[in-house]
Design a protein around this motif. Structure first.
Motif, mmCIF file in Angstrom:
data_model
loop_
_atom_site.group_PDB
_atom_site.id
_atom_site.type_symbol
_atom_site.label_atom_id
_atom_site.label_comp_id
_atom_site.label_asym_id
_atom_site.label_seq_id
_atom_site.Cartn_x
_atom_site.Cartn_y
_atom_site.Cartn_z
ATOM 1 N N SER A 43 30.777 85.428 77.809
ATOM 2 C CA SER A 43 30.738 86.810 77.314
ATOM 3 C C SER A 43 31.935 87.120 76.414
ATOM 4 O O SER A 43 32.840 87.862 76.784
ATOM 5 C CB SER A 43 30.706 87.805 78.486
ATOM 6 O OG SER A 43 30.535 89.135 78.016
ATOM 7 N N PRO A 44 31.953 86.558 75.200
ATOM 8 C CA PRO A 44 33.109 86.758 74.303
ATOM 9 C C PRO A 44 33.242 88.206 73.841
ATOM 10 O O PRO A 44 32.282 88.979 73.882
ATOM 11 C CB PRO A 44 32.784 85.837 73.121
ATOM 12 C CG PRO A 44 31.289 85.742 73.125
ATOM 13 C CD PRO A 44 30.885 85.756 74.568
ATOM 14 N N GLU A 45 34.429 88.544 73.391
ATOM 15 C CA GLU A 45 34.684 89.890 72.873
ATOM 16 C C GLU A 45 33.886 90.113 71.589
ATOM 17 O O GLU A 45 33.724 89.214 70.767
ATOM 18 C CB GLU A 45 36.172 90.068 72.580
ATOM 19 C CG GLU A 45 37.049 90.044 73.821
ATOM 20 C CD GLU A 45 36.853 91.259 74.697
ATOM 21 O OE1 GLU A 45 36.396 92.297 74.166
ATOM 22 O OE2 GLU A 45 37.146 91.184 75.906
ATOM 23 N N MET A 46 33.412 91.348 71.438
ATOM 24 C CA MET A 46 32.653 91.733 70.251
ATOM 25 C C MET A 46 33.251 93.016 69.679
ATOM 26 O O MET A 46 34.011 93.707 70.364
ATOM 27 C CB MET A 46 31.175 91.954 70.614
ATOM 28 C CG MET A 46 30.463 90.724 71.140
ATOM 29 S SD MET A 46 30.343 89.415 69.924
ATOM 30 C CE MET A 46 29.231 90.138 68.739
ATOM 31 N N PRO A 47 32.914 93.345 68.437
ATOM 32 C CA PRO A 47 33.460 94.574 67.835
ATOM 33 C C PRO A 47 32.763 95.845 68.314
ATOM 34 O O PRO A 47 32.787 96.861 67.636
ATOM 35 C CB PRO A 47 33.229 94.348 66.332
ATOM 36 C CG PRO A 47 32.060 93.444 66.260
ATOM 37 C CD PRO A 47 32.177 92.539 67.453
ATOM 38 N N ILE A 48 32.121 95.775 69.469
ATOM 39 C CA ILE A 48 31.583 96.961 70.126
ATOM 40 C C ILE A 48 31.999 96.908 71.593
ATOM 41 O O ILE A 48 32.311 95.835 72.122
ATOM 42 C CB ILE A 48 30.037 97.055 70.014
ATOM 43 C CG1 ILE A 48 29.373 95.857 70.700
ATOM 44 C CG2 ILE A 48 29.595 97.158 68.568
ATOM 45 C CD1 ILE A 48 27.858 95.984 70.769
ATOM 46 N N THR A 54 26.408 94.426 74.293
ATOM 47 C CA THR A 54 27.076 93.165 73.959
ATOM 48 C C THR A 54 26.292 91.952 74.460
ATOM 49 O O THR A 54 26.244 90.925 73.792
ATOM 50 C CB THR A 54 28.506 93.116 74.533
ATOM 51 O OG1 THR A 54 28.459 93.383 75.947
ATOM 52 C CG2 THR A 54 29.398 94.148 73.867
ATOM 53 N N GLY A 55 25.666 92.055 75.641
ATOM 54 C CA GLY A 55 24.917 90.928 76.180
ATOM 55 C C GLY A 55 23.746 90.554 75.298
ATOM 56 O O GLY A 55 23.537 89.378 74.965
ATOM 57 N N PHE A 127 16.683 91.293 75.721
ATOM 58 C CA PHE A 127 17.007 92.548 76.388
ATOM 59 C C PHE A 127 18.513 92.738 76.506
ATOM 60 O O PHE A 127 19.249 91.802 76.809
ATOM 61 C CB PHE A 127 16.431 92.567 77.815
ATOM 62 C CG PHE A 127 14.945 92.721 77.882
ATOM 63 C CD1 PHE A 127 14.351 93.964 77.799
ATOM 64 C CD2 PHE A 127 14.131 91.615 78.042
ATOM 65 C CE1 PHE A 127 12.985 94.107 77.872
ATOM 66 C CE2 PHE A 127 12.763 91.745 78.122
ATOM 67 C CZ PHE A 127 12.182 92.996 78.035
ATOM 68 N N GLN A 128 18.972 93.969 76.282
ATOM 69 C CA GLN A 128 20.325 94.381 76.637
ATOM 70 C C GLN A 128 20.291 94.870 78.086
ATOM 71 O O GLN A 128 19.576 95.805 78.400
ATOM 72 C CB GLN A 128 20.792 95.510 75.726
ATOM 73 C CG GLN A 128 20.741 95.175 74.249
ATOM 74 C CD GLN A 128 20.905 96.390 73.370
ATOM 75 O OE1 GLN A 128 20.418 96.406 72.246
ATOM 76 N NE2 GLN A 128 21.594 97.416 73.849
ATOM 77 N N VAL A 129 21.060 94.222 78.959
ATOM 78 C CA VAL A 129 20.983 94.507 80.392
ATOM 79 C C VAL A 129 22.299 95.095 80.893
ATOM 80 O O VAL A 129 23.353 94.468 80.747
ATOM 81 C CB VAL A 129 20.656 93.224 81.190
ATOM 82 C CG1 VAL A 129 20.517 93.534 82.663
ATOM 83 C CG2 VAL A 129 19.380 92.579 80.662
ATOM 84 N N PRO A 130 22.285 96.278 81.499
ATOM 85 C CA PRO A 130 23.519 96.842 82.061
ATOM 86 C C PRO A 130 23.893 96.262 83.423
ATOM 87 O O PRO A 130 25.059 96.016 83.708
ATOM 88 C CB PRO A 130 23.213 98.338 82.154
ATOM 89 C CG PRO A 130 21.727 98.408 82.263
ATOM 90 C CD PRO A 130 21.184 97.239 81.497
ATOM 91 N N GLN A 131 22.896 96.054 84.295
ATOM 92 C CA GLN A 131 23.157 95.558 85.653
ATOM 93 C C GLN A 131 22.140 94.463 85.994
ATOM 94 O O GLN A 131 20.986 94.750 86.305
ATOM 95 C CB GLN A 131 23.063 96.700 86.670
ATOM 96 C CG GLN A 131 23.238 96.284 88.130
ATOM 97 C CD GLN A 131 24.462 95.424 88.381
ATOM 98 O OE1 GLN A 131 24.395 94.199 88.450
ATOM 99 N NE2 GLN A 131 25.616 96.075 88.492
ATOM 100 N N PRO A 132 22.542 93.191 85.931
ATOM 101 C CA PRO A 132 21.589 92.094 86.134
ATOM 102 C C PRO A 132 21.275 91.797 87.598
ATOM 103 O O PRO A 132 20.320 91.074 87.880
ATOM 104 C CB PRO A 132 22.300 90.902 85.496
ATOM 105 C CG PRO A 132 23.745 91.198 85.711
ATOM 106 C CD PRO A 132 23.885 92.690 85.586
ATOM 107 N N ARG A 213 28.629 92.797 80.081
ATOM 108 C CA ARG A 213 29.666 93.326 80.960
ATOM 109 C C ARG A 213 29.765 92.534 82.257
ATOM 110 O O ARG A 213 30.851 92.278 82.775
ATOM 111 C CB ARG A 213 29.378 94.806 81.252
ATOM 112 C CG ARG A 213 30.441 95.519 82.075
ATOM 113 C CD ARG A 213 30.157 97.005 82.075
ATOM 114 N NE ARG A 213 28.765 97.296 82.381
ATOM 115 C CZ ARG A 213 28.182 98.465 82.169
ATOM 116 N NH1 ARG A 213 28.866 99.452 81.619
ATOM 117 N NH2 ARG A 213 26.918 98.663 82.477
ATOM 118 N N GLU A 214 28.603 92.109 82.786
ATOM 119 C CA GLU A 214 28.564 91.338 84.036
ATOM 120 C C GLU A 214 28.578 89.831 83.794
ATOM 121 O O GLU A 214 28.567 89.049 84.747
ATOM 122 C CB GLU A 214 27.308 91.709 84.832
ATOM 123 C CG GLU A 214 27.215 93.183 85.209
ATOM 124 C CD GLU A 214 28.297 93.585 86.188
ATOM 125 O OE1 GLU A 214 28.659 92.751 87.033
ATOM 126 O OE2 GLU A 214 28.790 94.724 86.102
#
Length: 306
Positions: A43-48, A54-55, A127-132, A213-214
């Motif tokens: 999960s590398p850093e991104m400009p957001i 980010t995922g 998919f962008q996933v907040p909580q996997p 994030r996860e």
């Protein structure tokens, strides 16, 4: 290397460095080989900021090529702030073509919806996933949830569903309804509505899930069995829009958005912006996903019309 004219700086194709993209692709291959299994990644850093997609962005930038056609949607819309910004960022770092047409896209990045129009074997939905972690609501510790997945010990999840039914008379889970993949792992299918859950089952396209994030990746390959959790006497149900028509197209049997008028009254419109445009402008109804829940709704509509 590519040059970003606005800031006059150089960056790698698709922004992420090649070694990191290679790592993400290898982890995606593992996720595809073990459907529903959560694979840790860097999960590398991104400009957001993390939590803003980010995922999904990691996955898209790692698999996209110059010949791909990209579509980005946010809650079904191509025109939301999140969708527009991500589309512009990916376009500026890859020079790939972009589209609003579902059928034209080879890669679709989505926040919380599956397109209303059916996807084919040459398409990938990211998919962008907040909580996997589907077990997070019943077990707080990551070490314990990993053990539960390893042992296929999902008793707490079943108890949670039963308690919900006892308390409220129904399983009170809307977006992100838990599913079992390939008869083995319980998976969190992103916060997609229950309307979209049946479309994961035996699909022709590839579904990829990225939780930046996860730091987790997982996948549902084509022609994989995906079943929503349900009891023998308490069945899974999709959202009901019975008697509701789209205010713009008069269409039914689609996932709707409820909007408020100035006087406080409400009206409904089709959630998927591309699907709605085709209904309004082209006067055609694109082919929808083939699942038993939609078939039942369409059959009931035909019966009512007769």
């Amino acid at each position: 290397m590519k040059t970003f004219k606005k800031f006059k700086s150089n960056f790698n194709y698709a922004f992420i460095d090649e070694s990191t993209k290679k790592e993400i692709r290898r982890k995606l291959l593992k996720a595809i080989c073990i459907p529903g299994y959560q694979v840790p990644y860097s999960s590398p850093e991104m400009p957001i900021a993390r939590g803003w997609g980010t995922g999904g962005l990691h996955v898209t930038l790692s698999i996209i090529g110059k010949s791909d056609v990209l579509k980005v949607i946010d809650q079904g819309s191509d025109a939301s702030v999140n969708a527009c910004n991500l589309r512009d960022f990916i376009k500026s770092t890859t020079d790939c073509d972009t589209t609003y047409e579902t059928a034209e896209a080879t890669i679709i990045q989505s926040r919380h919806r599956i397109t209303e129009e059916v996807l084919k074997e040459n398409q990938i939905l990211v998919f962008q996933v907040p909580q996997p972690e589907p077990l997070r609501s019943v077990e707080r510790y990551e070490k314990k949830t990993r053990e539960m997945h390893a042992e296929a010990d999902y008793a707490k999840m079943w108890v949670s569903l039963y308690e919900s039914y006892v308390r409220f008379g129904d399983i009170m889970r809307g977006a992100g309804y838990p599913v079992k993949v390939n008869g083995r792992y319980i998976m969190a299918p992103s916060p997609i509505p229950r309307w979209d859950i049946p479309n994961l089952n035996q699909s022709e396209c590839l579904f990829l899930f990225g939780a930046g994030r996860e730091k987790r990746l997982y996948a549902v390959p084509p022609h994989t069995t995906v079943e929503p959790l349900e009891f023998e006497d308490i069945k899974f149900k999709v959202e009901s829009f019975k008697g509701i028509s789209c205010a713009m197209s008069q269409a039914q049997a689609t996932f709707m958005d409820e909007l408020y008028n100035d006087d406080g009254s409400t009206h409904y419109v089709v959630n998927d912006s591309d699907f709605l445009d085709k209904l309004v402008d082209q006067k055609v109804r694109p082919t929808q996903w083939d699942n038993k829940y939609l078939k039942e709704i369409l059959e009931n509509l035909e019966t009512e019309l007769k």
